[in-house]
Write an enzyme that holds these catalytic residues in place. Structure first.
Site, short mmCIF file in Angstrom:
data_model
loop_
_atom_site.label_atom_id
_atom_site.label_comp_id
_atom_site.label_asym_id
_atom_site.label_seq_id
_atom_site.Cartn_x
_atom_site.Cartn_y
_atom_site.Cartn_z
N ASN B 73 0.89 -1.22 0.18
CA ASN B 73 0.20 -0.06 0.01
C ASN B 73 0.76 1.34 0.19
O ASN B 73 1.97 1.36 0.56
CB ASN B 73 -0.97 0.15 1.24
CG ASN B 73 -0.30 0.66 2.57
OD1 ASN B 73 -0.38 1.61 2.83
ND2 ASN B 73 0.37 -0.37 3.21
N CYS B 135 6.04 3.26 9.13
CA CYS B 135 5.64 3.34 7.92
C CYS B 135 6.71 3.44 6.84
O CYS B 135 7.33 4.83 7.13
CB CYS B 135 4.46 4.25 7.42
SG CYS B 135 2.93 3.44 8.19
N THR B 201 5.50 -2.41 7.78
CA THR B 201 5.45 -3.09 6.43
C THR B 201 6.69 -2.73 5.85
O THR B 201 7.39 -1.93 6.40
CB THR B 201 4.52 -2.23 5.50
OG1 THR B 201 4.79 -0.90 5.58
CG2 THR B 201 2.89 -2.47 5.95
N CYS B 348 10.17 -34.77 -6.61
CA CYS B 348 11.46 -35.11 -5.68
C CYS B 348 12.60 -35.49 -6.37
O CYS B 348 13.78 -34.95 -6.04
CB CYS B 348 11.04 -35.96 -4.63
SG CYS B 348 10.79 -37.72 -5.34
N CYS B 382 17.97 -32.22 3.50
CA CYS B 382 17.81 -30.89 3.33
C CYS B 382 16.34 -30.40 3.54
O CYS B 382 16.06 -29.22 3.67
CB CYS B 382 18.40 -30.33 2.01
SG CYS B 382 17.61 -31.09 0.82
#
Lengths: 77, 420, 448
Positions: B73, B135, B201, B348, B382
C-alpha cells in the site's frame, strides 16, 4: 564417486591411523578442507608426521567427534 | 475451556486478536463492527500531522492463481481531522468499554508535538499508545515513520518524550526496514517503552505492468515504493519477533504483526514471544468475520494441549531459537519415500537431481512399476524433496539422532586446542 | 430437404462444450504439478509435452502453449475435442491417485482456441531442399505428414478427393463435438507452410496413378477408409436406409435435413460413428433413436464418454440383437426391422466373444429410418491399383518406417489400421503421419 564413498575412504584413513595409536598433533582448516597431522606411534621425530587432507564435511565432523571422544577418555584417566 | 484473555503491558484484552493500525481501523463505524465480530482490540489508524492520500493505493501479489499472497500500500496515515477521530474513539470506547483501543500516533520528531497529541488522545480514554516509527512510504520523506524508526537515537528520544507525557502504556512499533531490528527495539526500551510491536510494512514495489510499463499500483502513471505485508511476510516478521524475544536486554512485551491470518499464525507468534497479535491484511482480504475461527481455533488448540490460558503459550519456543553455531552438527535427518502414498510425479527426483544432492533414484519395484527411492547415505536431509512433494505422507523426513552432540562452536573450540 | 441456411436449426449443432472461463483456466492450469518425466505426456500418442504447455498457460504465454501442442500434434485442436483423454493423458495423470486429474483436454482446447481466435501462424516452412512428396488423402495422417515435411523443406502436394481437406475431422465427426472450422484451421495452418492441397482431386480418376508415383520423390498413402459396408440383408435398398458416414458428412457440411423430424430411427452398430449418427438423428428431430448391436455393452467399441453422452441424449440401446431383414411399408419405404436375439459364445479372432443366434428369438422393431454404422470398408481396388501388398485392404507397412512394399510409397492412418495394429484415433493417425514424414526424411538423407 558419490560423496558418501569418498567419506568412507577418508574415515577409513582416519580410523587406521588412530587404531595404530597415532596421535593427532594439529588440525588446520582452510578453504581447501581440513589438514590433520598425525604423529606416528612412539616417534617424536618431526619427520614421522603424516598429514591427511580431508575433503568431505562428514569426515571433518567425524574427525572432531573422534577428537572429542579421545579428549574425554584422556580427562578420565 | 481455555482462557484467551491476555495482559499486554498492563492492558487487559479479552483475546489476543487486535486489528492493526490501517484501513480497517479508519473510523468508529469500522472499529465498532470489528468489536461486534469479536476482535479484542483495535489500534486506530494513525493520527498525526495532516496528509492527503492519493489514489490508487493498494496492490496484491497473486501466486499460482491465489489472490493476496502479499499486499502493498501507498496509503498514508488518517486524512480525517483529529477532532473527528477523537470523537469516534470516545464513542466507540463508551459503547465497548471491555474492548481495547490503542491510538497510533505519528508526528514530527519534536517534543512539544508529541506531548500535545499524547494529551489529546489520552483525554478521550484510549487504553494505550502505539508510536508509528514504521511506515516506509510518504511520511518517511517528511522525517516521520520509518525515517525516525531507522535511527535508534531518534527512537529512544521520541519514546522518552512520549513517556514524559503519557499515562497509558506506550508501545513502540518497529520498522523491519533496518539491518538489525534488535537495535531499535533496544533503543525503545532505553527510551522507556512499555512494549514493542513488530513488524510494520516492508519497503516494496509490487510490480510493473507489462502492457503500460507503469508501476503497480500507480497514480496517473507514476508510482512510489509502498509497504509490503500479508501472508508472504510472515516468516520475516516471525524471525524478527524471535530475535527481539530472545534478546535478554530488551525484555519488553511484544505485539506480533506481519502476515497473521488465522489462529495457527497467531499461536506461532505467541510461541515465539508475542503476548498478543495484530492483524490487518487478512481482515482486508476477507472481512472482520475471520476472527470467529481465530478465537474458536485457538481455544480448541489450547484445550487440546491441556493449557488453561493463552498466556501459557507466550515465549515457549524462544529458547529453541538459537544461533546457527549452537546447532548439533552430528544430528542426521534422511528422507524416506512411502511407496503407498507416492503418486509418481517425480518432482522429488528432479528437485534433488538438479538442485540438491542427487540421491533420489529410479528403480523398478516388484510389480514392474518405475518408482523412486532415496540413497540414504548421500541424503543430507535438506527437506527439499518433502517440500516439493505434493502428496501428503509420501515423503517423511526421518530423524537419525547421534549419541554425541557437537555444535560448530564446540567444534571450533576443540579444534583450537589443536592449533586449528 | 437440405437447407444450409437454416441457422436456427444449425444452432443445435454448435459445439456442446463451451471453452473454459478465464478463472477456470488459471485454477486448473495452476493445479498441474508440472511432473518430471510426466506420465500424461508418455500416454499421449503424439507425445505432447503436456506439463510444459500447461505451465505456459499459467505464465500467460499462450502462443508458446499452443506451439507446444501443435508442434507435437498438427491436429492438436481437433484432438483436444475428440481424444479419449480418460484413456490417454488424463487417465495417466498422477492426480488420479490424489484428487482429480487435470482437465488436460479442456486446457489444450483453450490454448488452441486462443491461437485460432488470435489468428496465429505457429510454424514456418523449412528452407526448400528440392525434394517433392505427394500425399494421397488430406485427412489427419496425410496432413500431419505434410506439415512435418514442409517444415523440413520438402515441396508437398496433397491430393484430396473432397471439396475440403481434413478428412474425418472435417466430415466425419459430429459438429457439436468438433466444429468443422477447427479442422479447417488446422488445414490452413498447413497450407500456410506452402503445402499445395489439391481438393476435388481423386487419384486414379482426376489424375493418373502413374503420374503421382513417377513425378515425386516419395508418396504417402493416407486415404483412410471408405463408406459403411453393406449389411447384406434383404431390404437394404429401401428408402429410409442411410449410411452413417454420409449422414454425418451432410450435417457437418451444414446441410441439415428436416425429414427425420418425428421419425423412429434405428442405428445398427455401436462404435463412435454409430453414436455420432444416433445423437445427430436426435438433434435432427427423430422421435426415438434405438441403437442395436449384436454383441453386448462390454464389446462395444465406442469410448465410454461417447456412450454416456448418448445415454444422456436419450438414445436407447438394444444389445445382443442382429438385424435379419428390413421390411417395407408396401411403398418401398422402411417400416420395420426384423432382428434376432444373440448370445455370446467363445472368443473369436478379434479377442471378443463371438455372438451366436438364439433360435426362434426373432422380434420386430418399428422403424422409419435405418442407419448403418457397422464400420467402414476398404479402398482395396485402389490399393491394388497402386500395386501395394495388403491384407483385406489393410496396407502392409514396416512398423518403424511406415514404408509399404513399394519402397517409394509410405502409408499412415486408417489405411494401415486393423488386425491389431495401432488404434483408429485421430491422434494415432497424426503420429503415424509424423513418423512417415521423418522416415522419408531419413531415407532422403541416407541417399545424400
Amino acid at each position: 564417486m558419490h560423496e558418501h564413498e569418498l567419506f568412507l575412504k577418508e574415515k577409513e584413513e582416519i580410523d587406521m591411523l588412530l587404531q595404530n595409536d597415532c596421535k593427532i598433533v594439529s588440525v588446520k582448516e582452510n578453504l581447501s578442507g581440513a589438514f590433520v597431522s598425525f604423529q606416528l606411534a612412539d616417534q617424536t621425530d618431526e619427520e614421522r608426521i603424516t598429514t591427511l587432507h580431508l575433503l568431505t564435511p562428514d569426515a571433518r565432523i567425524y574427525l572432531t567427534n573422534q577428537l572429542s571422544t579421545k579428549k574425554m577418555e584422556e580427562s578420565r584417566t | 475451556m481455555a482462557n484467551l484473555q491476555i495482559d499486554f503491558a498492563g492492558i487487559k484484552s479479552k483475546n489476543p486478536f487486535w486489528l492493526a493500525s490501517g484501513p480497517p481501523t479508519n473510523t468508529g463505524y469500522q472499529v465498532q463492527r470489528a468489536f461486534e465480530a469479536g476482535w479484542g482490540g483495535a489500534v486506530w489508524k494513525t493520527l498525526g500531522d495532516p496528509v492527503i492520500n492519493v489514489t490508487s493505493r493498494f496492490s496484491g501479489l497473486n501466486y499460482g492463481g491465489q489472490r493476496v499472497a502479499g499486499f502493498n500500500n501507498i496509503e498514508l496515515i488518517t486524512d480525517r481531522p483529529l477532532e473527528v477521530n477523537l470523537r469516534e474513539i470516545n464513542e466507540t470506547k463508551k459503547k465497548f468499554p471491555d474492548h481495547v483501543i490503542i491510538a497510533s500516533l505519528m508526528v514530527e520528531p519534536k517534543q512539544e508535538k508529541w506531548h500535545e497529541i499524547v494529551k489529546r488522545v489520552e483525554d478521550v480514554g484510549v487504553d494505550g499508545l502505539e508510536l508509528n516509527f514504521g511506515c516506509p512510504h510518504g511520511m518517511a520523506e517528511r522525517g516521520m515513520g520509518s525515517a525516525s524508526g531507522q535511527v535508534p537515537e531518534l527512537v529512544e528520544k521520541q519514546t522518552y518524550w512520549v513517556k514524559e507525557a503519557a499515562e497509558t502504556p506506550v508501545i513502540v512499533k518497529l520498522t523491519p526496514n533496518i539491518t538489525d531490528i534488535t537495535a531499535t527495539a533496544y533503543a525503545a526500551s532505553q527510551g522507556g517503552a512499555d512494549a514493542i510491536s513488530l513488524i510494520n510494512t516492508i519497503n516494496s514495489l509490487m510490480g510493473v505492468d507489462l502492457d503500460t510499463w507503469h508501476t503497480i499500483p500507480n497514480v496517473a502513471g507514476k508510482g512510489t515504493h509502498g509497504g509490503y505485508c500479508g501472508p508472504a511476510v510472515k516468516p520475516i516478521a516471525l524471525s524478527m519477533v524471535g530475535e527481539c524475544a530472545k534478546q535478554p536486554d530488551i525484555n519488553l512485551p511484544i505485539s506480533g504483526i506481519g502476515g497473521i491470518e488465522n489462529w495457527r499464525d497467531a499461536a506461532e507468534f505467541m510461541l515465539m514471544g508475542a503476548t498478543g497479535v495484530q492483524v490487518c491484511t487478512a481482515a482486508m482480504h476477507h472481512g472482520f468475520r475471520i476472527v470467529e475461527d481465530m478465537i474458536d481455533g485457538l481455544t480448541n488448540y489450547l484445550d487440546e494441549k491441556g493449557l488453561d490460558s493463552v498466556m501459557d503459550l507466550v515465549g515457549q519456543s524462544v529458547s529453541k531459537y538459537m544461533s546457527w553455531g549452537d546447532l548439533d552438527l552430528n544430528h542426521k535427518v534422511v528422507a524416506l519415500i512411502n511407496q503407498d502414498y507416492c503418486i509418481h510425479c517425480n518432482k522429488c527426483h528432479i528437485a534433488c537431481e538438479d538442485t540438491a544432492h542427487q540421491c533420489i533414484e529410479f528403480f523398478t519395484d516388484a510389480n514392474g512399476r518405475r518408482s523412486l527411492k532415496v540413497r540414504e547415505e548421500d541424503c543430507v536431509g535438506c527437506n527439499l524433496c518433502s517440500i516439493v512433494c505434493p502428496a501428503e505422507g509420501a515423503i517423511d523426513m526421518i530423524d537419525k539422532p547421534s549419541d554425541i552432540s557437537m555444535t560448530w562452536n564446540e567444534r571450533q573450540r576443540l579444534l583450537h586446542t589443536f592449533g586449528g | 430437404m437440405d437447407s444450409p441456411t437454416a441457422n436456427h436449426q444449425w444452432k443445435i449443432f454448435d459445439e456442446l462444450k463451451p471453452d473454459l472461463k478465464p478463472k477456470e483456466v488459471m485454477e486448473e492450469a495452476n493445479r498441474c504439478l508440472f511432473c518430471f518425466d510426466a506420465p500424461c505426456a508418455k500416454a499421449c500418442p503424439t507425445g505432447i509435452d503436456i506439463p510444459l504447455f500447461i505451465k505456459k498457460i499459467t505464465t500467460g504465454n499462450m502462443k508458446g502453449s499452443a506451439r507446444v501442442i501443435m508442434d507435437a500434434n498438427p491436429m492438436g485442436a481437433t484432438c483436444a475435442r475428440v481424444c479419449p483423454t480418460e484413456e490417454l493423458c488424463e487417465g495417466a495423470c498422477v492426480l488420479n491417485d490424489a484428487s482429480l486429474p487435470i482437465m488436460i483436454g479442456d486446457l489444450q482446447r483453450h490454448a488452441t482456441n486462443w491461437a485460432m481466435k488470435n489468428q496465429q501462424q505457429l510454424f514456418e516452412a523449412g528452407e526448400a531442399n528440392g525434394k517433392t512428396v505427394a500425399i494421397i488423402g488430406g485427412g489427419p495422417a496425410g496432413l500431419s505428414s505434410a506439415r512435418e515435411l514442409a517444415r523440413l523443406g520438402y515441396k508437398v502436394t496433397v491430393y484430396e478427393k473432397n471439396e475440403k481437406a481434413g478428412g474425418l475431422d472435417t466430415y466425419g465427426i459430429v459438429p457439436f463435438r468438433l466444429p468443422q472450422e477447427i479442422s479447417l484451421w488446422e488445414v490452413s495452418q498447413i497450407e500456410k507452410l506452402g503445402v499445395t492441397i489439391q481438393t476435388n482431386t481423386e487419384v486414379g480418376k482426376d489424375i493418373p496413378i502413374a503420374t503421382v508415383l513417377n513425378d515425386f520423390d516419395a508418396v504417402i498413402l493416407a486415404i483412410g477408409m471408405a463408406n459403411v459396408p453393406p449389411l447384406s440383408i434383404p431390404g437394404e435398398d429401401l428408402d429410409g436406409v442411410y449410411d452413417a458416414i454420409q449422414l454425418i458428412e451432410n450435417v457437418k457440411d451444414g446441410r441439415v435435413p428436416n425429414h427425420f423430424k418425428g421419425k423412429k430411427a434405428v442405428v445398427i452398430g455401436a462404435g463412435n460413428t454409430a453414436i455420432d449418427a444416433a445423437t445427430c438423428l436426435k438433434r435432427l428431430g427423430a422421435a426415438s433413436v434405438k441403437m442395436i448391436y449384436r454383441r453386448s455393452e462390454a464389446e462395444m467399441t465406442a469410448y465410454p464418454f461417447e456412450f454416456s453422452f448418448a445415454k444422456q441424449d436419450g438414445i436407447e440401446f438394444n444389445w445382443l440383437a442382429q438385424p435379419k431383414r428390413i421390411i417395407d411399408d408396401g411403398q418401398n419405404h422402411v417400416a420395420k426391422l426384423e432382428c434376432v436375439s444373440m448370445e455370446l459364445g467363445a472368443m473369436d479372432a478379434s479377442g471378443r466373444r463371438r455372438p451366436i443366434e438364439i433360435e426362434n428369438s426373432d422380434f420386430m422393431i418399428k422403424a422409419d429410418v435405418v442407419v448403418k454404422a457397422i464400420g467402414q470398408s476398404r479402398y482395396t481396388s485402389f490399393i491394388e491399383a497402386l500395386g501395394l501388398e495388403h491384407e483385406q485392404g489393410i496396407v502392409k507397412v514396416d512398423a518403424e518406417t511406415y514404408q509399404t512394399s513399394n519402397p517409394k510409397v509410405y502409408a499412415a492412418g486408417d489405411v494401415i489400421f486393423g488386425n491389431g495394429i495401432g488404434e483408429a484415433m485421430v491422434v494415432a493417425a497424426a503420429e503415424q503421419g509424423k513418423r512417415a514424414a521423418y522416415a522419408i526424411h531419413d531415407y532422403m538423407l541416407s541417399k545424400i
